[in-house]
Design an enzyme around this catalytic site. Structure first.
Site: not given
Length: 358
Positions: A136, A287, A328
């Site tokens: 885009e 993620h 994480k």
């Protein structure tokens, strides 16, 4: 007074419970006083003490400013530091590595210009987006996106060749122009693969496209100019994938290696002396950044901005604390999730952080 006219002891005990003392450093809730006129900097500075998501916004400002301010020289020299890491001037030059992730709809929207500002001025170090978040940007260099309405009927739009992204409208001709632009580049990439042994990865493809677009409005033109890597693990999931699909019939043989990119992306995190993540939206981009930081036992700073809730178990809805459980985000990291739509709050976040101290 008879007993029936007295306030029942149970009611008194329930309503008039005595409070424990409040800590001396407890923050007072107080918002902006418009009697002082309209001062947007002062207004946004009061958010931290306003409560609810305004306070989360204020915490996000604080965390991003800490990401930007950190230097290796802030930390004590470790016993296992190499000679270079012990050099004071070098330590002053080492900054927190900032990962910025965003979903494709934000590039379709005017948030593209905010992201471009950050990339043009080398304020972030690693970008992660989806295929739509890449294509885009290039498509907008070829033809504009327009403001529409959420209520426009899909059947009517389809008959006119108009595609709706929320309340944005993208004429289908824009994608035809994209095909005309990208196919010769894919042809050249295939030629270089065959003749020079070039191994293409999604990040190398985006780097090349950023060079080829050669347009100052493009996020990825500036990523190319400033050598900021852009990772897109789902590069086939969009118009880019459509172009690769058609190209595989016209000129078969182009190979894009995702394994090299996962190694490169994870290495970005592993080699970071300090890691900060800013993630707009959820799903794949969220993620991918968090999982890369797992390789270093977690990010040191984290700011999430999205509207998703955690009750369905989605990655998008997960709060930072869930990422802590996976390693994480570090257990002692500074993190916050702002429950808000990014087009509303991200320009304000940038105004109070990157742009304010540029």
């Amino acid at each position: 007074m008879s007993n029936k006219d007295a306030v029942p002891d149970v009611a008194t005990a329930a309503v008039l419970v005595r409070s424990e003392g409040v800590p001396d450093d407890a923050q007072l809730i107080r918002g902006y006083d418009f009697e002082n006129g309209v001062d947007y900097n002062a207004l946004l500075s009061t958010y931290i003490n306003t409560g609810f998501q305004a306070t989360s916004f204020g915490r996000a400002v604080d965390i991003i400013n800490k990401m930007r301010a950190w230097r290796l020289s802030d930390e004590p020299i470790a016993d296992n530091d190499c000679e270079e890491d012990r050099n004071l001037e070098y330590r002053k030059s080492v900054k927190c590595k900032i990962f910025l992730g965003y979903t494709s709809n934000l590039i379709s929207s005017g948030i593209r210009e905010t992201i471009k500002y950050l990339v043009k001025n080398s304020m972030v170090d690693v970008l992660v987006s989806t295929a739509g978040g890449v294509e885009e940007d290039f498509i907008k260099c070829l033809a504009p996106t327009y403001l529409g309405d959420f209520t426009l009927e899909g059947r009517a739009l389809r008959s006119k060749g108009l595609n709706r992204i929320g309340n944005l409208i993208v004429p289908n001709d824009n994608y035809c122009k994209f095909e005309d632009w990208i196919v010769p580049i894919l042809d050249q990439m295939l030629k270089e693969q065959k003749e020079d042994g070039t191994v293409w990865t999604p990040s190398k493809v985006i780097h090349r496209l950023g060079k080829e677009i050669n347009h100052p409005d493009s996020v990825y033109y500036w990523a190319y100019k400033n050598n900021i890597p852009v990772y897109c693990p789902a590069i086939t999931d969009g118009s880019l994938g459509d172009m690769l699909y058609f190209h595989s019939y016209r000129s078969p043989g182009l190979v894009i290696d995702v394994v090299q990119d996962i190694r490169a992306m994870n290495t970005e995190a592993v080699r970071a002396k300090k890691s900060g993540v800013i993630i707009l939206g959820g799903g794949l981009v969220k993620h991918h950044i968090c999982n890369a930081n797992l390789m270093r036992n977690g990010a040191d700073y984290a700011v999430f901005v999205n509207t998703a809730q955690e009750f369905d178990g989605s990655d998008a809805g997960a709060r930072p604390d869930e990422a802590v459980s996976w390693g994480k985000i570090k257990a002692d990291a500074e993190s916050v999730k702002v429950y808000a739509e990014a087009s509303l709050v991200f320009p304000l976040l940038v105004a109070q952080t990157f742009a304010k101290t540029n």
